[in-house]
Structure formats: structure tokens, C-alpha cells
Design an enzyme around this catalytic site. Structure first.
Site: not given
Ligand code: NAD
Ligand code: UDP
Length: 318
Positions: A10, A31, A56, A75, A104, A150, A154, A164
Site C-alpha cells: 500500500g 499483502d 489475506d 486495511s 492474526n 472502518y 480500528k 494483548y
Molecule cells: P492502502 O490501501 O494504500 O494500503 C493498505 C494495504 O493493505 C494495501 O496494500 C492492501 O492491499 C492491503 N490489505 C488490505 N486488506 C488486506 C488483507 N486482508 N490482507 C492483506 N493485505 C491487505 O492504504 P494506506 O493509506 O497505505 O493505509 C495503510 C494503513 O494506514 C491502514 O491500516 C490505514 O487504516 C492506516 N491509515 C492511513 C491513513 C492515510 O491517510 N493514508 C490515515 C489513517 C490510517
């Protein structure tokens, strides 16, 4: 250290992978590409400190060999219910990644006696009634609204992480990430930064949902990664806000994007009202991060956009 990073393909996961490898650690990225993209990691092909497992995280996780640290970032992260290509399609997967995926990931940490860091979010504060948001604020969340999948996942993830920590003595950390932007954001995730930059680059009007008076505080990705890295290396167990406290209205943000790109098409107010659950104001109080991590962001919105716009331009072949 040998580090398992879920969500490595991501936006944030790939930047964090780069940083950890630069620090000399070995990263195992995990991922399932539901919202991520393997292009974000392609520059690491052949790097002996990087390996990848397609999996996953809602299903039991097995990783061969000893793990020293688990970072749980997997996520789908695009909670805008109006996004045509994004969030409404993934509500169940979001709850599963936040709930089962966190369980997990904590299980792996426990099995290896590894340290653990959870990527949480400012969304756990909901549509906040306290401003700016301190970590002690408990939030104002609609448990069944469009964003609830969401927010509640979280919140569950934070509670499970603390459980934990308290009951299994796992050495945990929780980062509450505020709106972050930069290269490698997905073009079609529906979030405001990719939407506005693309519309502006194409010379189209910008779609503002509501009157544009709602605010966000945008953090450039390099600043965020530095904060997360410092938290990771600290021994602080309670949540820490990491974000840029510089608050801007969405209307001001739209005008800034148009000014930097030179788009004359202006902005367009698309809906009479904000979408249900769209928080009115959001701004991190980062006193805790400043005190405990000696961290604060250094990249202004103008400079950060200056580094982000060329990325989108190249991706769009413009
Ligand atoms: P993103 O969607 O680019 O990255 C999330 C990654 O998780 C993706 O590569 C997706 O394929 C992978 N993923 C999702 N569900 C999965 C699963 N069940 N198994 C394996 N892989 C899975 O989003 P991001 O912006 O990089 O966000 C990363 C984390 O940071 C997330 O947990 C998100 O909630 C948190 N977050 C991001 C922001 C932001 O502004 N970008 C803000 C608050 C929180
Ligand atoms: N937004 C907007 N136009 C868009 C996309 C988003 O006006 O094309 C608004 C959205 O309603 C919200 C803000 O921009 O008020 C930030 O939205 P985003 O999805 O980026 O993040 P979040 O709402 O989760 O903070």
C-alpha cells in the site's frame, strides 16, 4: 531486525518498507493487493533484505523463521462513502482486516515474542466534538454509519492490541495516523488528494462535497514515516497521534491545488450537504509525539504538494 509488515504494497506500507530497509532491517512484506499495488514494491525486486508473501491477513498467518517485529498496516484505507470506486465496495473486508487481521497479526507477535505496532487512525475519534484531538479524547463515533466499518474495526483493533499488551505482555505500540498524502497514493481511491490533483491536472473543476468548510490537517508521507519509525523504536504503549497540525478547509485546499497546478476551471460544490458521517473538523494535538518522540512534521502543505503533483502527472501521462 526481521520485520513482518502487513499492507506492504500500500501507500504507507511501501514507504515504511523503504525506510526499514534503509535502516538495515530485513522486511517480509505481506499483502493481498486488495487496495495495494505491486508496483509500489517493484524497486525492491532482488533486494536480499526484502521478501514478499501474498496473503489475506484475515486468515491465519504463518511466517517461517524468527520474527522480531510485526507492523500491522493491512486495511483498505479509503473511508469516504462517496468514493465511486473505493470504500462502499469493501465494508466487510475492512472489518475483517481490522478485526481478524489484527488478531492474526497479534498472534504472530505472540508466537515469536515479537514487538508489535498497530496502524490506527484519527477516524477512531469519529466526527470529533473536541478540537484539536488529544489521545485522551474518546471520540464521537456512529456505530452504524457509513464509516462505522472502518472506525469500529480500528477501535476494536486498538482494544485488542491493549488486551494483548496487558494480558500476554506483548510489547505493543499504537499510532493514530491523521490524513497523509504523497507519491504512491492510489489514483482511484476516492480520497481528496488524488481526486483534486487529478481533476486539476486535467483542467476540470474540483468536486467539493458539501460547502467545503469542513477541515482536515494534511501530513506529508516522509514526516509521517519518521514519526512512525520513532514510535516503533520507543517503548511507549499508549496511542500516539502522528499528523500535521496545520489545519485547512477543503475549499482552501482546493484553491491551493488549483493555484499550484494553474487550473482555471475553479471549484465546484457538488452536494448541498456534507456526506453522512464526514467529520466537520479534524486536527491532531501532537503534544504527546513532541514530548515522547521529539517529533514534529517539517514539510509544509505547499512543499508536500510540490513533491506529490509530479507523481500523479507521471502516472496520468500528462
Ligand atoms: P492502502 O490501501 O494504500 O494500503 C493498505 C494495504 O493493505 C494495501 O496494500 C492492501 O492491499 C492491503 N490489505 C488490505 N486488506 C488486506 C488483507 N486482508 N490482507 C492483506 N493485505 C491487505 O492504504 P494506506 O493509506 O497505505 O493505509 C495503510 C494503513 O494506514 C491502514 O491500516 C490505514 O487504516 C492506516 N491509515 C492511513 C491513513 C492515510 O491517510 N493514508 C490515515 C489513517 C490510517
Ligand atoms: N472530499 C471532497 N471532494 C472529493 C473527495 C473528498 O470534498 O472529491 C472531502 C471529503 O468529503 C472530506 C475531505 O474531503 O470532507 C477529506 O476526504 P478524504 O476521503 O480524503 O479523507 P477523510 O474524509 O477520511 O478524512
Amino acid at each position: 531486525m526481521r520485520i513482518l509488515l502487513t499492507g506492504a504494497a500500500g501507500f504507507l506500507g511501501s514507504h515504511l518498507t523503504d525506510r526499514l530497509i534503509k535502516e538495515g532491517h530485513e522486511v517480509i512484506g505481506m499483502d493481498n493487493f486488495i487496495t495495494g499495488n505491486q508496483n509500489n514494491l517493484e524497486h525492491l525486486a532482488g533486494n536480499k533484505n526484502f521478501s514478499f508473501i501474498r496473503h489475506d491477513v484475515s486468515n491465519f498467518i504463518f511466517v517461517p523463521g524468527k520474527i522480531d517485529y510485526v507492523l500491522h498496516f493491512a486495511s483498505p484505507a479509503s473511508p469516504n462513502p462517496a468514493s465511486p470506486l473505493g470504500y462502499p465496495n469493501l465494508p466487510i473486508q475492512t472489518m475483517k482486516a481490522g478485526a481478524l487481521g489484527t488478531h492474526n497479526s497479534l498472534g504472530v507477535a505472540r508466537a515469536h515474542n515479537a514487538k508489535f505496532l498497530l496502524a490506527s487512525t484519527s477516524e477512531i475519534y469519529g466526527d470529533p466534538q473536541e478540537h484539536p484531538q488529544k489521545e485522551t479524547y474518546r471520540g464521537h463515533v456512529d456505530p452504524i454509519g457509513a464509516r462505522s466499518v472502518y472506525d469500529e474495526a480500528k477501535r476494536f483493533a486498538e482494544a485488542l492490541t491493549m488486551a494483548y499488551h496487558r494480558f500476554h505482555n506483548i510489547d505493543t505500540r499504537i499510532v493514530r495516523i491523521f490524513n497523509t498524502y504523497g507519491p504512491r497514493m492510489r489514483l482511484d481511491d476516492g480520497r481528496v488528494v488524488p481526486n483534486f490533483i487529478q481533476q486539476s491536472l486535467r483542467g476540470e473543476p474540483l468536486t467539493i462535497y458539501g460547502d467545503g468548510e469542513q477541515t482536515r490537517s494534511f501530513c506529508y508521507v516522509d514526516d509521517l514515516i519518521e514519526g512512525i519509525f520513532r514510535l516503533m523504536m520507543s517503548d511507549f504503549h499508549e496511542p500516539v497521534n502522528i499528523g500535521n497540525p496545520s489545519e485547512t478547509s477543503i475549499l482552501e485546499f482546493a484553491n491551493l491545488v488549483n493555484e499550484l497546478i494553474g487550473n482555471k476551471a475553479g471549484t465546484i460544490i457538488k452536494m448541498a450537504k456534507r456526506l453522512g458521517n464526514d467529520p466537520q473538523r479534524r486536527q491532531p494535538d501532537i503534544t504527546r509525539a513532541k514530548t515522547i518522540l521529539q517529533w514534529e512534521p517539517g514539510v509544509s502543505l505547499k512543499n508536500g504538494l510540490g513533491k506529490t503533483i509530479p507523481y500523479f502527472k507521471a502516472k496520468l501521462n500528462l
